[in-house]
Each structure stands twice: as C-alpha cells, then as structure tokens.
Design an enzyme around this catalytic site. Structure first.
Site, PDB file in Angstrom:
ATOM      1  N   GLU A 191       0.835  -1.206   0.000  1.00  0.00           N
ATOM      2  CA  GLU A 191       0.000   0.000   0.000  1.00  0.00           C
ATOM      3  C   GLU A 191       0.872   1.258   0.000  1.00  0.00           C
ATOM      4  O   GLU A 191       0.749   2.124   0.877  1.00  0.00           O
ATOM      5  CB  GLU A 191      -1.009  -0.030   1.157  1.00  0.00           C
ATOM      6  CG  GLU A 191      -1.951  -1.211   1.030  1.00  0.00           C
ATOM      7  CD  GLU A 191      -3.196  -1.174   1.917  1.00  0.00           C
ATOM      8  OE1 GLU A 191      -3.290  -0.346   2.830  1.00  0.00           O
ATOM      9  OE2 GLU A 191      -4.100  -2.011   1.659  1.00  0.00           O
ATOM     10  N   GLU A 312      -4.605  -8.885  -0.615  1.00  0.00           N
ATOM     11  CA  GLU A 312      -5.468  -8.665   0.560  1.00  0.00           C
ATOM     12  C   GLU A 312      -6.917  -8.633   0.092  1.00  0.00           C
ATOM     13  O   GLU A 312      -7.250  -7.855  -0.812  1.00  0.00           O
ATOM     14  CB  GLU A 312      -5.120  -7.351   1.273  1.00  0.00           C
ATOM     15  CG  GLU A 312      -3.790  -7.405   2.003  1.00  0.00           C
ATOM     16  CD  GLU A 312      -3.481  -6.157   2.819  1.00  0.00           C
ATOM     17  OE1 GLU A 312      -4.418  -5.489   3.282  1.00  0.00           O
ATOM     18  OE2 GLU A 312      -2.278  -5.861   2.981  1.00  0.00           O
ATOM     19  N   GLN A 361      -7.332 -12.111   7.518  1.00  0.00           N
ATOM     20  CA  GLN A 361      -6.021 -12.693   7.710  1.00  0.00           C
ATOM     21  C   GLN A 361      -6.184 -14.077   8.328  1.00  0.00           C
ATOM     22  O   GLN A 361      -7.271 -14.421   8.773  1.00  0.00           O
ATOM     23  CB  GLN A 361      -5.188 -11.793   8.594  1.00  0.00           C
ATOM     24  CG  GLN A 361      -4.937 -10.406   7.983  1.00  0.00           C
ATOM     25  CD  GLN A 361      -3.856  -9.601   8.700  1.00  0.00           C
ATOM     26  OE1 GLN A 361      -3.180 -10.070   9.599  1.00  0.00           O
ATOM     27  NE2 GLN A 361      -3.709  -8.338   8.295  1.00  0.00           N
TER      28      GLN A 361
HETATM   29  O1  AHR Z   1      -5.217  -6.207   6.726  1.00  0.00           O
HETATM   30  C1  AHR Z   1      -5.203  -5.047   7.501  1.00  0.00           C
HETATM   31  C2  AHR Z   1      -4.567  -3.874   6.770  1.00  0.00           C
HETATM   32  O2  AHR Z   1      -5.334  -3.524   5.667  1.00  0.00           O
HETATM   33  C3  AHR Z   1      -3.200  -4.100   6.191  1.00  0.00           C
HETATM   34  O3  AHR Z   1      -2.186  -3.947   7.119  1.00  0.00           O
HETATM   35  C4  AHR Z   1      -3.109  -3.056   5.131  1.00  0.00           C
HETATM   36  O4  AHR Z   1      -2.262  -3.408   4.072  1.00  0.00           O
HETATM   37  C5  AHR Z   1      -4.549  -2.851   4.715  1.00  0.00           C
HETATM   38  O5  AHR Z   1      -4.895  -1.520   4.693  1.00  0.00           O
END
Ligand code: AHR
Length: 508
Positions: A191, A312, A361
């Site tokens: 990001e 993600e 996650q």
């Molecule tokens: O997954 C949580 C957060 O979401 C991560 O650290 C980031 O990359 C995203 O904004």
C-alpha cells in the site's frame, strides 16, 4: 439479529419461487490451471494474529511445537495453505528484520504504531516465520519494507534468507540455520499509496525498480517480485505501474476489502437481512474490479507475463465489543462463508492472469480461518469453505454457464442469485462448488454436462441455523460441513436442492 429474517421486502427476485437454477458444465472445454496460490493466506503482526494466534513461545503452557500452537498448526496443515504473506500489511513498512533475529532475549522492542500501539518484542522473526512455512509446506511471501527501510536493508534480508555463502549466510548460520531457505515471493512494499509511504504511482514505479534491482537471486533461489498495486478501483495506479515498470515485475498486486461503509463497518454478528445483502452485493463487485485491472494489464502485456496478485481481500467489520480497536478482531459467521465462496468462485475465472490471492487474515484478524482465546481455538465458517474448496487447488478450470435470477440490495446493487465454479483435478475428478446466497428460499438446481454421464457423486454442505451463526469457544460448533446426500441422477443430469444460504461442493 436486529430484525427477524423477513426478507420479502428486502430483495426482489427475478425468478419465480421454486424456479430452477440450470447449470451447463463444459467439461470438454478446460481452461487455465487454478494455481494453488489462489487459496493463499496473510499473516500480519497485528493484534493477536502472530502472538496468541500462531506463536505462543516455548515457555507457554498452551501446547506448542517449538513455540507454535499445536492446535493451530494442525488445523493449518489440514487446510493446505499454499502461500503465506508476512509480516504485513502496514506493519511491513515499519518492520526492520534485523530486530527479529538472534537470541530472543536480546531482540529490541518496538511500538506497533499501525496497530493499537502494542509493544512488539520481535520474538517472532525471520527464522520463526520461515520455519513455520517449512512445517506447513507453504511458500513464504515476504513483504519488504520500502516505506521506512533502505534498499540495502531489503537487499541484505534477501541475502540473509537465501544466500549460501557470504557474511549474511554466516550470520544466519550463527543464528541456527545453515541451509538457506527457499523464498519465492517478494513484495516490494505494501500500500505504497497509503501506509507504505504516501507515494504517487509515478514516484513509486521508480522506487519499485530500484528496490527490485538490488534484491538478487542467490544460488538456485528465484524471486518472484510483486509490485504494490491499487486499492479497489484505482485503475490509474495499474495503468501507471504497467506503463512504467512492467518489464521489471513478475506480479502487480491489488487490494479489495468487502466494506459497505468505512465510517461504520457494521457488526460481524449482529446484522439485518438488508445488511447481509449489502455485504454480498459489495463482495461480488470485485468481479468487475478484477476484470478492469486485467483489461489494463492485457493492453500492456498481452502475453500475460505479469501476474495479478490480490494479496489482501475479505470482510472488514467493526471490532468485537471490548476489544482493542487497533487489533481488528472480528467474529466470523455463515455470512463470511458465503462471502468466501462467492469470491473464490469469481477468482477461478481469472486465473490465466490472476495467480495468487491472500485472504486477510489467517488467525484472529478480519476474515480469519481460525480464532483463539487462551487455550481454546475455533475453526470459522470461512475455514470450512477454504477446506472444502481446497480440491480446486492446481486443478483445471472447467467453464460453466448458469441460468438463475438476480438479487437486488436496498441500495440498488445487483448480483446473480446463484454462484458456481468447476474444476478437474489431476486424477480426473470433477469438483463443482455451488453457492446459494439467498436467505429466503432453497434453490432447485439442475446440472448438465457436455458428454459426461455421472454415475456416482459425493458432496459436502456448509449451512447454518441462521445466517449470523458462528462457532463459539467452548461449545459444539454451530457451523461445520456435513455430508450431503440429496442428489438425484436423471438422464445424465444431476438434480439437487440447495438450502438458503448454503454452500455445496460436489465430487464426480
Ligand atoms: O489487513 C489489515 C490492513 O489492511 C493491512 O495492514 C493493510 O495493508 C490494509 O490496509
């Protein structure tokens, strides 16, 4: 639930009640192989993902193997995790790998400023992560620090992990590991348009090339370098990265979270049917987003040399009451299982370009596979979807056509009211994953084939007493897969009835 499940007013269905879903399976027209990495996971130093979730340390009275929780380790082995991203996320751009090697008592402590100001003692570092990957038979995906780390720091980290000789290899040996690890995936920042450095795409495309150049291949290790990509529908980012840096990258990432309203993301467990439909219609918007990023990539790279990496994705709700807002701990219900099934069915369609996806996650954070509390552990509904769908890993994509109706959310989003995906594995078995996202009615489904005349079918179903059912600590699971028997064979066709809000995986 805030309201009873009276959903007639919440959705309109374009098919009449009891109408069939008709699916044509084109098993004679196989497509690309679905890379196992589509079933990838993400583990960040965030809340209780690493500490408590995976790592409890050697001194813990929670049963562990070399410091890793035994229960979590066993559950992850059963899940066949193909790739695991670490150490972040936003954390990655403040992580300095040298703090996480050597004797644990000497490792410095840092404040995890991204995630709740928690003190990070660095007891889980490079060795602990890469050894975990070896135990799980998982490809590591290292996310490098570009935001606050130097080129030299990242270059040396790669050397430390993968070189056979030289000062970094000697340091690694002194820390207990002589043989280099195999590290394939390297993310150059995370990001970088936000927590990874607030950069523009133009600026970052040069930064990427610089970090990419000095992160070398040692011995037989070949890095697959992933450039940081867009958030959601930021197509300009993809355009700029492809225009400026495509020849230097193996993959370009994108992030997409299912969030209806970032100001109030809603409760993970206490939601109305209307909110449910907002969530799932928001989820499937990813289909168009992937298609549009892929179209831009196709224009620059028709040979599909650069992979799209969705590193993600998943649901993001308000944290559970009385938990640290920075720890992103949320429950996981049958709604999340539906979200997982819908997403995975979509991803399969794009695997000629999309080569990896990492749900956010793996444990105790966002749309987790596993939740822990002290010595207890539960497998979430999302875990069960990943386990049931693992049959698609490395299987040939089989195209399907589906005739079904539409669902409309109150805010006017629209989606199909049924989802299907199929694949054929190396042993010739056909697997078909079916999702009925409707809360109000079962779907009568008919499957036909090009030439196959199925004789025997095995099936598993995931459904729940209510759409907000979840698995609680210390009680029998409310959401767990069961054998599914209700399949009829008629003239080479399969007929079955999918209950409301359910997921079925067939094996033929
Ligand atoms: O997954 C949580 C957060 O979401 C991560 O650290 C980031 O990359 C995203 O904004």
């Amino acid at each position: 639930m805030k309201k009873a499940l009276s959903i007639a007013i919440l959705i309109m269905a374009s098919l009449t009640a009891g109408a069939q879903v008709k699916i044509a399976v084109h098993e004679t027209r196989p497509g690309a192989v679905i890379p196992a990495e589509i079933y990838g996971q993400f583990s960040e130093h965030l809340g209780r993902c690493i500490y408590d979730g995976i790592w409890v340390g050697l001194e813990s009275d929670i049963p562990n193997q070399d410091g890793y929780r035994t229960d979590v380790l066993e559950a992850l082995k059963a899940l066949k995790v193909p790739v695991l991203r670490w150490p972040g996320g936003c954390f990655a751009d403040e992580y300095h790998w040298r703090d996480g090697i050597g004797p644990r008592k000497n490792r410095p402590k840092m404040v995890n400023s991204n995630w709740g100001g928690t003190v990070e003692d660095n007891s889980f570092g490079t060795h602990e992560f890469l050894n975990l990957c070896e135990l799980l038979g998982t490809e590591p995906y290292i996310s490098g620090n570009v935001g606050s780390g130097t080129v030299e720091e990242l270059a040396k980290w790669v050397e430390y992990m993968t070189a056979e000789s030289g000062t970094m290899a000697e340091l690694r040996t002194a820390n207990g590991r002589e043989k280099p690890w195999r590290v394939k995936y390297l993310g150059i920042g995370n990001e970088t348009w936000g927590c990874g450095g607030n950069m523009t795409a133009q600026y970052y495309s040069d930064v990427f090339k610089r970090y990419g150049l000095y992160t070398r291949n040692y011995g037989g290790n070949r890095l697959f370098k992933v450039a940081c990509g867009a958030s959601g529908d930021d197509y300009e980012w993809t355009q700029t990265m492809m225009a400026n840096a495509r020849r230097h990258m193996d993959g370009l990432s994108v992030h997409y979270y299912t969030v209806d309203n970032w100001d109030d993301k809603g409760s993970a467990t206490d939601f109305t049917p209307a909110e449910y439909y907002e969530t799932i219609t928001k989820t499937v918007e990813i289909d168009e987003i992937l298609r549009n990023h892929i179209a831009i990539m196709d224009a620059f790279d028709p040979e599909k040399k650069v992979a799209l990496i969705l590193d993600e994705w998943g649901t993001w709700y308000n944290v559970e009451p009385e938990t640290n807002p920075g720890h992103l701990f949320q429950q996981n219900t049958m709604r999340d299982a539906i979200v997982a099934g819908l997403n995975l069915n979509i991803f399969h369609k794009y695997t000629d370009r999309m080569k990896m996806a990492n749900i956010a996650q793996i444990v105790n954070v966002l749309q987790s596979m596993i939740l822990t509390k002290g010595r207890e552990m539960v497998l979430t509904p999302s875990y069960h979807v990943f386990r049931m769908y693992s049959v698609h890993q490395n299987a040939e994509f089989i195209p399907t056509e589906c005739e079904c109706g539409d669902l409309f959310s109150e805010r006017g989003r629209v989606m199909k009211d049924f989802s299907v995906s199929a694949s054929r594995d190396a042993d010739g078995r056909l697997h078909i994953s079916l999702v009925n996202p409707r809360l109000d009615e079962a779907r009568e489904v008919e499957l036909s084939f090009d030439s196959l005349r199925p004789k025997a079918v095995r099936a598993e179903i995931l459904s729940a007493p209510a759409i907000n059912s979840f698995n609680e600590f210390g009680v029998a699971p409310a959401v767990a897969p069961l054998k599914f028997d209700g399949i009829r064979l008629r003239n080479g066709r399969l007929m079955l009835s999918l209950p409301p809000a359910s997921i079925v995986v067939l094996e033929l």
